[in-house]
Design an enzyme around this catalytic site. Structure first.
Site, PDB file in Angstrom:
ATOM      1  N   MET A   1       0.848  -1.184   0.000  1.00 26.37           N
ATOM      2  CA  MET A   1       0.000   0.000   0.000  1.00 26.37           C
ATOM      3  C   MET A   1       0.883   1.234   0.000  1.00 26.37           C
ATOM      4  SD  MET A   1      -2.719   1.241   2.896  1.00 26.37           S
ATOM      5  CE  MET A   1      -1.430   1.491   4.099  1.00 26.37           C
ATOM      6  N   ILE A 130       2.156  -9.659  -3.386  1.00 23.00           N
ATOM      7  CA  ILE A 130       1.963  -9.381  -1.965  1.00 23.00           C
ATOM      8  C   ILE A 130       0.660  -8.638  -1.712  1.00 23.00           C
ATOM      9  CG2 ILE A 130       2.895  -8.133   0.028  1.00 23.00           C
ATOM     10  CD1 ILE A 130       5.677  -8.639  -1.004  1.00 23.00           C
ATOM     11  N   GLU A 131       0.361  -7.673  -2.546  1.00 28.16           N
ATOM     12  CA  GLU A 131      -0.781  -6.811  -2.261  1.00 28.16           C
ATOM     13  C   GLU A 131      -2.131  -7.529  -2.399  1.00 28.16           C
ATOM     14  OE1 GLU A 131      -0.847  -3.928  -0.945  1.00 28.16           O
ATOM     15  OE2 GLU A 131       1.274  -3.424  -1.017  1.00 28.16           O
ATOM     16  N   THR A 132      -2.326  -8.249  -3.505  1.00 31.08           N
ATOM     17  CA  THR A 132      -3.671  -8.808  -3.756  1.00 31.08           C
ATOM     18  C   THR A 132      -3.659 -10.191  -4.385  1.00 31.08           C
ATOM     19  OG1 THR A 132      -3.798  -7.779  -5.947  1.00 31.08           O
ATOM     20  CG2 THR A 132      -4.663  -6.493  -4.086  1.00 31.08           C
ATOM     21  N   TYR A 320       8.906  -6.353   3.729  1.00 34.81           N
ATOM     22  CA  TYR A 320       8.097  -6.233   2.513  1.00 34.81           C
ATOM     23  C   TYR A 320       9.002  -6.030   1.294  1.00 34.81           C
ATOM     24  CZ  TYR A 320       4.566  -4.262  -0.688  1.00 34.81           C
ATOM     25  OH  TYR A 320       3.745  -4.008  -1.761  1.00 34.81           O
TER      26      TYR A 320
END
Length: 337
Positions: A1, A130-132, A320
């Site tokens: 994000m 990683i995000e979605t 991350y």
């Protein structure tokens, strides 16, 4: 994000810009909601005819607040979670297979985006992974509800989420949709690459469309998602062709402690006996960091180059950024086999 919260307190503005009620918010927040409505008009230049109905249609989201509220401090220090366990959650075989499929489905696009912005395709895949999970989990929270609720309930992050509230309303205007239709995570992040509203407006680009064309679709258009994510990296200092991380070779014993905080010229690390396994081809004056990450083989030292910090512009966690890099490496190896 992308873009992380500021702890600065939200400014207070005298007056309420009218005695307006907000029926979907608890009584304890009514005065603050009036202040927010005032700020959005006076500071952000949004008209009352748009602000007031939008806030009256919004709702307090207690679940988002619960998910975003940090746990209370514990008297017993938590056992540090090793990086390799975090990393391996995103390097499972099914996630690698997803990335390979995405690459094969969009290989030409990935190469074109990489040529234009200088960001390698595997790094972009690391973000989407990683995000979605490549768009599988984009979130169904109302972005406006989350930003408002978090601005009300989390005082330490109030200024940040109030700014995102204003940006969400502006984004809805640009997209020509009702604010309540914008869906995302409990943190107010949207689309396949989980852009906050401010990042959407600043870095979102419609792939190969002329200026003044339609707004990018970061929920459904892989082309817009990849171009916008690459544009974000370029805006945060990504240097084409430069490395991200470099493992340190075993050398003479040296006190590494002074180098584990902040950034230092590459020459200083070399002079102290901290040598990268692979020469980065960068000037000796390049500011770099030194990371000690727990791998499955034990504590391992890495030199963090400027591109590592460009990834940290997306998320300030070293875990991350290191995982984006590790996933990109796996994808590169898999595609070359």
């Amino acid at each position: 994000m992308p873009e992380q919260p500021s702890a600065t307190v939200m400014p207070r503005i005298n007056g309420t810009c009218g005695n307006v009620a907000f029926p979907n918010f608890p009584q304890q927040y009514q005065h603050r909601m009036q202040e927010i409505a005032c700020i959005l008009q006076k500071r952000d230049g949004l008209p009352a005819s748009y602000v007031i109905p939008s806030l009256q249609n919004a709702r307090f989201d207690a679940r988002a607040v619960a998910l975003m509220t940090p746990p209370p401090p514990s008297a017993t220090p938590a056992t540090p979670f090793p990086w390799w366990r975090y990393r391996d959650r995103f390097l499972r075989q099914d996630r690698v297979d997803q990335g390979v499929r995405f690459w094969r489905d969009h290989a030409g696009l990935l190469r074109a985006v990489s040529r234009k912005y200088g960001v390698p395709g595997p790094i972009l895949l690391g973000i989407l992974n990683i995000e979605t999970a490549f768009g599988a989990f984009q979130g169904q929270f109302s972005v406006l509800d989350c930003n408002l609720s978090l601005a009300l309930a989390l005082p330490g992050r109030r200024r940040f989420f109030l700014h995102q509230t204003a940006e969400t309303l502006k984004l809805a205007q640009r997209l020509n949709v009702a604010p309540q239709t914008l869906k995302g995570s409990e943190a107010g992040a949207m689309g396949m690459s989980q852009f906050l509203s401010s990042s959407y407006l600043r870095y979102g680009v419609t792939w190969n469309d002329p200026p003044g064309g339609p707004m990018p679709n970061l929920w459904q258009s892989p082309a817009d998602v990849l171009a916008s994510t690459a544009n974000f990296f370029r805006g945060h200092g990504w240097q084409p062709g430069q490395p991200v991380l470099g493992q340190v070779v075993s050398g003479r014993q040296t006190d590494i402690t002074p180098f584990l905080q902040g950034k230092h010229p590459l020459s200083q690390l070399r002079a102290a006996g901290i040598q990268p396994r692979i020469a980065p081809g960068l000037p000796e004056t390049t500011p770099v960091g030194l990371l000690r990450l727990q791998t499955e083989h034990g504590p391992t030292l890495f030199i963090a180059y400027p591109n590592f910090y460009a990834i940290m512009g997306y998320n300030p966690s070293t875990y991350y950024s290191a995982t984006v890099w590790a996933y990109a490496k796996v994808i590169q190896r898999t595609l070359s086999d």
